[in-house]
Design an enzyme around this catalytic site. Sequence first.
Site, PDB file in Angstrom:
ATOM      1  N   ASP A  77      -6.365   5.086 -11.499  1.00 45.85           N
ATOM      2  CA  ASP A  77      -7.627   5.567 -11.497  1.00 45.85           C
ATOM      3  C   ASP A  77      -8.326   5.068 -12.927  1.00 45.85           C
ATOM      4  OD1 ASP A  77      -7.457   7.302  -9.430  1.00 45.85           O
ATOM      5  OD2 ASP A  77      -6.976   8.908 -10.660  1.00 45.85           O
ATOM      6  N   GLU A 123      -4.627  -3.964  -6.955  1.00 39.44           N
ATOM      7  CA  GLU A 123      -4.967  -2.722  -7.519  1.00 39.44           C
ATOM      8  C   GLU A 123      -5.320  -1.557  -6.453  1.00 39.44           C
ATOM      9  OE1 GLU A 123      -6.161  -1.743 -11.390  1.00 39.44           O
ATOM     10  OE2 GLU A 123      -5.408  -3.644 -12.020  1.00 39.44           O
ATOM     11  N   GLY A 124      -4.819  -1.815  -5.091  1.00 41.59           N
ATOM     12  CA  GLY A 124      -4.938  -0.992  -3.986  1.00 41.59           C
ATOM     13  C   GLY A 124      -6.126  -1.620  -3.087  1.00 41.59           C
ATOM     14  N   SER A 175       0.857  -1.356  -0.010  1.00 43.17           N
ATOM     15  CA  SER A 175       0.113   0.035   0.093  1.00 43.17           C
ATOM     16  C   SER A 175       0.963   1.226  -0.032  1.00 43.17           C
ATOM     17  CB  SER A 175      -0.859   0.099   1.086  1.00 43.17           C
ATOM     18  OG  SER A 175      -1.642  -1.217   1.333  1.00 43.17           O
TER      19      SER A 175
HETATM   20  C1  LIG Z   1      -2.435 -12.246  -6.625  1.00 41.60           C
HETATM   21  C2  LIG Z   1      -1.826 -10.950  -6.678  1.00 41.60           C
HETATM   22  C3  LIG Z   1      -1.639 -10.118  -7.926  1.00 41.60           C
HETATM   23  C4  LIG Z   1      -1.001  -8.817  -7.786  1.00 41.60           C
HETATM   24  N1  LIG Z   1      -0.565  -8.280  -8.971  1.00 41.60           N
HETATM   25  C5  LIG Z   1       0.110  -7.136  -8.665  1.00 41.60           C
HETATM   26  C6  LIG Z   1       0.587  -6.515 -10.166  1.00 41.60           C
HETATM   27  O1  LIG Z   1       0.449  -7.184 -11.282  1.00 41.60           O
HETATM   28  N2  LIG Z   1       1.610  -5.427 -10.014  1.00 41.60           N
HETATM   29  C7  LIG Z   1       1.781  -4.960  -8.809  1.00 41.60           C
HETATM   30  O2  LIG Z   1       2.591  -3.815  -8.685  1.00 41.60           O
HETATM   31  N3  LIG Z   1       1.111  -5.411  -7.629  1.00 41.60           N
HETATM   32  C8  LIG Z   1       0.507  -6.495  -7.678  1.00 41.60           C
HETATM   33  N4  LIG Z   1      -0.030  -6.954  -6.476  1.00 41.60           N
HETATM   34  C9  LIG Z   1       0.126  -6.441  -5.400  1.00 41.60           C
HETATM   35  C10 LIG Z   1      -1.003  -5.721  -4.602  1.00 41.60           C
HETATM   36  O3  LIG Z   1      -1.530  -4.357  -5.239  1.00 41.60           O
HETATM   37  C11 LIG Z   1      -0.622  -5.521  -3.190  1.00 41.60           C
HETATM   38  O4  LIG Z   1      -0.698  -6.702  -2.644  1.00 41.60           O
HETATM   39  C12 LIG Z   1      -1.722  -4.563  -2.501  1.00 41.60           C
HETATM   40  O5  LIG Z   1      -1.487  -3.299  -3.098  1.00 41.60           O
HETATM   41  C13 LIG Z   1      -1.580  -4.297  -1.033  1.00 41.60           C
HETATM   42  O6  LIG Z   1       0.027  -4.450  -0.603  1.00 41.60           O
HETATM   43  P1  LIG Z   1       0.179  -5.427   0.614  1.00 41.60           P
HETATM   44  O7  LIG Z   1      -0.297  -6.727   0.183  1.00 41.60           O
HETATM   45  O8  LIG Z   1       1.752  -5.463   0.775  1.00 41.60           O
HETATM   46  O9  LIG Z   1      -0.663  -5.296   1.918  1.00 41.60           O
HETATM   47  P2  LIG Z   1      -0.033  -3.992   2.900  1.00 41.60           P
HETATM   48  O10 LIG Z   1       0.252  -2.824   2.275  1.00 41.60           O
HETATM   49  O11 LIG Z   1       0.975  -4.758   3.626  1.00 41.60           O
HETATM   50  O12 LIG Z   1      -1.371  -3.812   3.754  1.00 41.60           O
HETATM   51  C14 LIG Z   1      -1.673  -4.830   4.860  1.00 41.60           C
HETATM   52  C15 LIG Z   1      -3.115  -4.449   5.368  1.00 41.60           C
HETATM   53  O13 LIG Z   1      -3.162  -3.024   6.020  1.00 41.60           O
HETATM   54  C16 LIG Z   1      -3.955  -2.279   5.275  1.00 41.60           C
HETATM   55  N5  LIG Z   1      -3.280  -0.922   5.339  1.00 41.60           N
HETATM   56  C17 LIG Z   1      -2.036  -0.745   4.976  1.00 41.60           C
HETATM   57  N6  LIG Z   1      -1.861   0.836   4.802  1.00 41.60           N
HETATM   58  C18 LIG Z   1      -2.931   1.144   5.483  1.00 41.60           C
HETATM   59  C19 LIG Z   1      -3.387   2.643   5.417  1.00 41.60           C
HETATM   60  N7  LIG Z   1      -2.725   3.637   5.182  1.00 41.60           N
HETATM   61  N8  LIG Z   1      -4.701   2.768   6.042  1.00 41.60           N
HETATM   62  C20 LIG Z   1      -5.544   1.573   6.360  1.00 41.60           C
HETATM   63  N9  LIG Z   1      -5.081   0.326   6.026  1.00 41.60           N
HETATM   64  C21 LIG Z   1      -3.977   0.290   5.496  1.00 41.60           C
HETATM   65  C22 LIG Z   1      -4.219  -3.052   4.057  1.00 41.60           C
HETATM   66  O14 LIG Z   1      -5.364  -2.472   3.610  1.00 41.60           O
HETATM   67  C23 LIG Z   1      -4.180  -4.322   4.546  1.00 41.60           C
HETATM   68  O15 LIG Z   1      -5.458  -4.793   4.880  1.00 41.60           O
HETATM   69  C24 LIG Z   1      -0.713  -8.435  -6.684  1.00 41.60           C
HETATM   70  C25 LIG Z   1      -1.135  -9.091  -5.348  1.00 41.60           C
HETATM   71  C26 LIG Z   1      -1.633 -10.169  -5.277  1.00 41.60           C
HETATM   72  C27 LIG Z   1      -1.731 -10.819  -4.184  1.00 41.60           C
END
Ligand SMILES: Cc1cc2nc3c(=O)[nH]c(=O)nc-3n(C[C@H](O)[C@H](O)[C@H](O)COP(=O)(O)OP(=O)(O)OC[C@H]3O[C@@H](n4cnc5c(N)ncnc54)[C@H](O)[C@@H]3O)c2cc1C
Length: 384
Positions: A239, A363-364, A131
């Site tokens: 977006d 995607e967020g 995130s």
């Molecule tokens: C199957 C899969 C495919 C993906 N494909 C891509 C891709 O093609 N390209 C790419 O770049 N990424 C990709 N991703 C990554 C995906 O976008 C991230 O997993 C996602 O953005 C969340 O990041 P994180 O999993 O590290 O969670 P974290 O950021 O570690 O979050 C953990 C928890 O804390 C919460 N949290 C974190 N910060 C805040 C805040 N400020 N306020 C409130 N809550 C918060 C989150 O909502 C979540 O519940 C993929 C992920 C998966 C699982």
Amino acid sequence: MDYFLTEEQQMIVDVTRQIADEKIIPKRAELDEKEEFPTDILKAMAQADLFGIFIPQEYGGYGGGCLEVVLALEQLGRGCVAVATSYAASALGAYPILLAGSEEMKQHYLPKVASSEYRSAFALTEANAGSDAGGIQTTAILDGDEWIINGTKQWITNAGEADIYTVVAITDRTKGPRGASLFVVEATDRGFSYGPKEKKMGIRASSTRELIFKDCRIPKNRLVGKVGIGFITVMKTLDLSRPGIAALGLGLAQAALDEAVVYAKQRVQFGKPIISFQAIAHMLADMATELEAARALVYAVAKHINHHKEGISKISSMCKVFATDMAMKVTTDAVQVLAGYGYMRDYPVEKMMRDAKILQIYEGTNQIQRNVIGQELNKEYNRN
Ligand SMILES: Cc1cc2nc3c(=O)[nH]c(=O)nc-3n(C[C@H](O)[C@H](O)[C@H](O)COP(=O)(O)OP(=O)(O)OC[C@H]3O[C@@H](n4cnc5c(N)ncnc54)[C@H](O)[C@@H]3O)c2cc1C
């Protein structure tokens, strides 16, 4: 409900519906079980010219907008979210080129994406930066006529299957939000490799792997736009793409609702079809109502984006959060309607429930979408 689509929009629905029914649905359980990338189905989608829907005609595409992409993704998501994700990620990888690339870069890459000669992918996330995208560590340093990229991207959809990757890397750490830039890395570039395939809960037929850059040298002209606009371009890209994720939620929820209604009419307990029990009928009624409400919102947002490209963050996040939370609930309720049978792999609703979860994450996350909506409300009410 009739959304008064144009003839061309209805044609996109018809083509993608046919692909979902004839190519995707018969294969989805097997692809999921084997965790196999849907190469043949993507080829069929290429033959139907689906990869160029959002690409302007001057670059060999169809010239459609957000609504056209949403309509396609809804039908493909009804078929299988893993297949539809592999398709959607290719658009996600191409949007930065479309939004910020030089004319030369657009001329070079977009026709190849439109024809599906090149499959694309988008790489932002890292092990310690999900995130909090500002925390990325991958760097790009200019050395003469080349950029040298070092770092590792995590969980990248289409990794190992794509031909081009739009990669976000830090070009000047001291510049904060203006310190990142975007680059096109080609699969054949030296110093570029992949991690093993991730084992996932859902969307198992999609490919999710690390991208590893070790002194990966790419030509100077693979910079997308200007130095320092990486994060801004990422935000604009997301977006545009989030209504597409919302559309996957619509299609998936429709598929789950269809399964649940058909089952509830056939399954007899206490001498009656279970749909005659109010508890079940009300559950189905809520599923159908929430789905239609989400569809109306997603279509309205997509139509708005077709006409206005700026100031769309709030509504884009709204439709993503609403439709994907709905999809999670509807698929979970579908399993409840089928109960024990729903829990078994013999019926498709267990896969649908597993697949729904990712829509609330990638995607967020939906928490981040709510942050975006909250921040935009805060700004709006300061202005008034
Ligand atoms: C199957 C899969 C495919 C993906 N494909 C891509 C891709 O093609 N390209 C790419 O770049 N990424 C990709 N991703 C990554 C995906 O976008 C991230 O997993 C996602 O953005 C969340 O990041 P994180 O999993 O590290 O969670 P974290 O950021 O570690 O979050 C953990 C928890 O804390 C919460 N949290 C974190 N910060 C805040 C805040 N400020 N306020 C409130 N809550 C918060 C989150 O909502 C979540 O519940 C993929 C992920 C998966 C699982």
